[in-house]
Design a protein around this motif. Sequence first.
Motif, PDB file in Angstrom:
ATOM      1  N   ASN A  89       5.687  28.135 -14.718  1.00  0.00           N
ATOM      2  CA  ASN A  89       7.098  28.464 -14.715  1.00  0.00           C
ATOM      3  C   ASN A  89       7.645  28.172 -16.099  1.00  0.00           C
ATOM      4  OD1 ASN A  89       8.689  29.599 -12.802  1.00  0.00           O
ATOM      5  ND2 ASN A  89       9.505  27.689 -11.996  1.00  0.00           N
ATOM      6  N   PRO A  90       8.008  29.149 -16.920  1.00  0.00           N
ATOM      7  CA  PRO A  90       8.431  28.854 -18.279  1.00  0.00           C
ATOM      8  C   PRO A  90       9.691  27.996 -18.296  1.00  0.00           C
ATOM      9  CG  PRO A  90       8.221  31.226 -17.920  1.00  0.00           C
ATOM     10  CD  PRO A  90       8.059  30.565 -16.607  1.00  0.00           C
ATOM     11  N   ILE A  91       9.706  27.015 -19.213  1.00  0.00           N
ATOM     12  CA  ILE A  91      10.896  26.198 -19.408  1.00  0.00           C
ATOM     13  C   ILE A  91      11.812  26.869 -20.434  1.00  0.00           C
ATOM     14  CG2 ILE A  91      11.717  23.946 -20.215  1.00  0.00           C
ATOM     15  CD1 ILE A  91      10.385  23.938 -17.477  1.00  0.00           C
ATOM     16  N   SER A  92      11.240  27.283 -21.563  1.00  0.00           N
ATOM     17  CA  SER A  92      12.009  27.998 -22.573  1.00  0.00           C
ATOM     18  C   SER A  92      11.044  28.853 -23.378  1.00  0.00           C
ATOM     19  CB  SER A  92      12.747  27.017 -23.496  1.00  0.00           C
ATOM     20  OG  SER A  92      11.811  26.303 -24.287  1.00  0.00           O
ATOM     21  N   PRO A  93      11.528  29.961 -23.960  1.00  0.00           N
ATOM     22  CA  PRO A  93      10.634  30.845 -24.708  1.00  0.00           C
ATOM     23  C   PRO A  93       9.945  30.147 -25.863  1.00  0.00           C
ATOM     24  CG  PRO A  93      12.754  31.897 -24.301  1.00  0.00           C
ATOM     25  CD  PRO A  93      12.894  30.459 -23.895  1.00  0.00           C
ATOM     26  N   SER A  94      10.603  29.134 -26.467  1.00  0.00           N
ATOM     27  CA  SER A  94      10.043  28.487 -27.646  1.00  0.00           C
ATOM     28  C   SER A  94       9.288  27.208 -27.322  1.00  0.00           C
ATOM     29  CB  SER A  94      11.173  28.155 -28.643  1.00  0.00           C
ATOM     30  OG  SER A  94      12.129  27.311 -28.014  1.00  0.00           O
ATOM     31  N   GLY A  95       9.369  26.738 -26.098  1.00  0.00           N
ATOM     32  CA  GLY A  95       8.736  25.471 -25.760  1.00  0.00           C
ATOM     33  C   GLY A  95       7.229  25.595 -25.631  1.00  0.00           C
ATOM     34  N   PRO A  96       6.464  24.536 -26.022  1.00  0.00           N
ATOM     35  CA  PRO A  96       5.003  24.596 -25.942  1.00  0.00           C
ATOM     36  C   PRO A  96       4.470  24.339 -24.542  1.00  0.00           C
ATOM     37  CG  PRO A  96       5.697  22.498 -26.831  1.00  0.00           C
ATOM     38  CD  PRO A  96       6.944  23.305 -26.631  1.00  0.00           C
ATOM     39  N   TYR A  97       5.311  23.890 -23.621  1.00  0.00           N
ATOM     40  CA  TYR A  97       4.863  23.560 -22.271  1.00  0.00           C
ATOM     41  C   TYR A  97       5.634  24.361 -21.235  1.00  0.00           C
ATOM     42  CZ  TYR A  97       2.966  19.463 -24.626  1.00  0.00           C
ATOM     43  OH  TYR A  97       2.289  18.634 -25.474  1.00  0.00           O
ATOM     44  N   ARG A  99       6.252  24.283 -16.750  1.00  0.00           N
ATOM     45  CA  ARG A  99       6.026  23.499 -15.541  1.00  0.00           C
ATOM     46  C   ARG A  99       4.944  24.133 -14.683  1.00  0.00           C
ATOM     47  NH1 ARG A  99      11.063  23.311 -12.304  1.00  0.00           N
ATOM     48  NH2 ARG A  99      10.101  24.917 -11.021  1.00  0.00           N
ATOM     49  N   LEU A 100       4.034  23.312 -14.182  1.00  0.00           N
ATOM     50  CA  LEU A 100       2.954  23.808 -13.335  1.00  0.00           C
ATOM     51  C   LEU A 100       3.535  24.381 -12.047  1.00  0.00           C
ATOM     52  CD1 LEU A 100      -0.175  23.928 -12.963  1.00  0.00           C
ATOM     53  CD2 LEU A 100       0.016  21.736 -11.778  1.00  0.00           C
ATOM     54  N   ALA A 101       3.161  25.628 -11.740  1.00  0.00           N
ATOM     55  CA  ALA A 101       3.678  26.277 -10.537  1.00  0.00           C
ATOM     56  C   ALA A 101       2.588  26.593  -9.519  1.00  0.00           C
ATOM     57  CB  ALA A 101       4.415  27.569 -10.912  1.00  0.00           C
ATOM     58  N   HIS A 102       1.336  26.692  -9.972  1.00  0.00           N
ATOM     59  CA  HIS A 102       0.236  26.981  -9.046  1.00  0.00           C
ATOM     60  C   HIS A 102      -1.036  26.335  -9.554  1.00  0.00           C
ATOM     61  CE1 HIS A 102      -2.111  29.057  -6.030  1.00  0.00           C
ATOM     62  NE2 HIS A 102      -2.960  29.428  -6.980  1.00  0.00           N
ATOM     63  N   PRO A 103      -1.636  25.421  -8.782  1.00  0.00           N
ATOM     64  CA  PRO A 103      -1.173  24.969  -7.466  1.00  0.00           C
ATOM     65  C   PRO A 103       0.113  24.168  -7.586  1.00  0.00           C
ATOM     66  CG  PRO A 103      -3.007  23.635  -8.207  1.00  0.00           C
ATOM     67  CD  PRO A 103      -2.890  24.746  -9.199  1.00  0.00           C
TER      68      PRO A 103
END
Length: 206
Positions: A89-97, A99-103
């Motif tokens: 799940n993208p946090i921001s277009p420029s962020g390197p990380y 959030r894990l969405a699957h699993p």
Amino acid sequence: MFNELKLQNNLAHLETRIRLVLEIADVRILAFGTLTRPRAQRNVNKNAHCFLHPPGIDMQGCTGNDPQSAPAVDDHGVYPMQELNASMNPISPSGPYARLAHPRPNPSHANYPFYTPGGGDKRWLGSGEVEEEGLQWVGGMMIVAQLLGPHTHDVSSDWPPLQDLDLAVGPGRSNYASFTWSDLAVVAPWMEERITNKISGAGLGH
């Protein structure tokens, strides 16, 4: 097994420390390691620290997106996660990380790899390059997938909850599944460039 690894590396005198890295459906990922004040920085396991604390992320003001906005994922409760494709799940277009969405993580780690408030995310017990009491990780770190059962979350009165022996000793804490390089790539993709020698197979590969 980890006690044997400590013995082989002359670390048997150090207490085993256990950290809950991530909890998903019916599995939780644990990391076994040793903490001390090393005499030389060459003894510090920087990969262990990086695995628990993704570079650039801390627990102050960095909790990711609202957990309620995460899409539902049908993961069927089938683990280990070998050959799973991770969707993020993208946090921001420029962020390197992202959030894990699957699993999909359990609510206690809903913002993983970002910090999730509420007491279940205990990866940050120190600050900067050190852990609690100014200690650092030394020697190898063993990562395992522990199967969750009806009594796994029962709290023991002998140890701090969700920390060290409370994670590995007691009812519902003795069943494990294999944890592979593919699984590591899913739960900690930032480690891919740091680990240059991946040994697979019997012996050191497990």
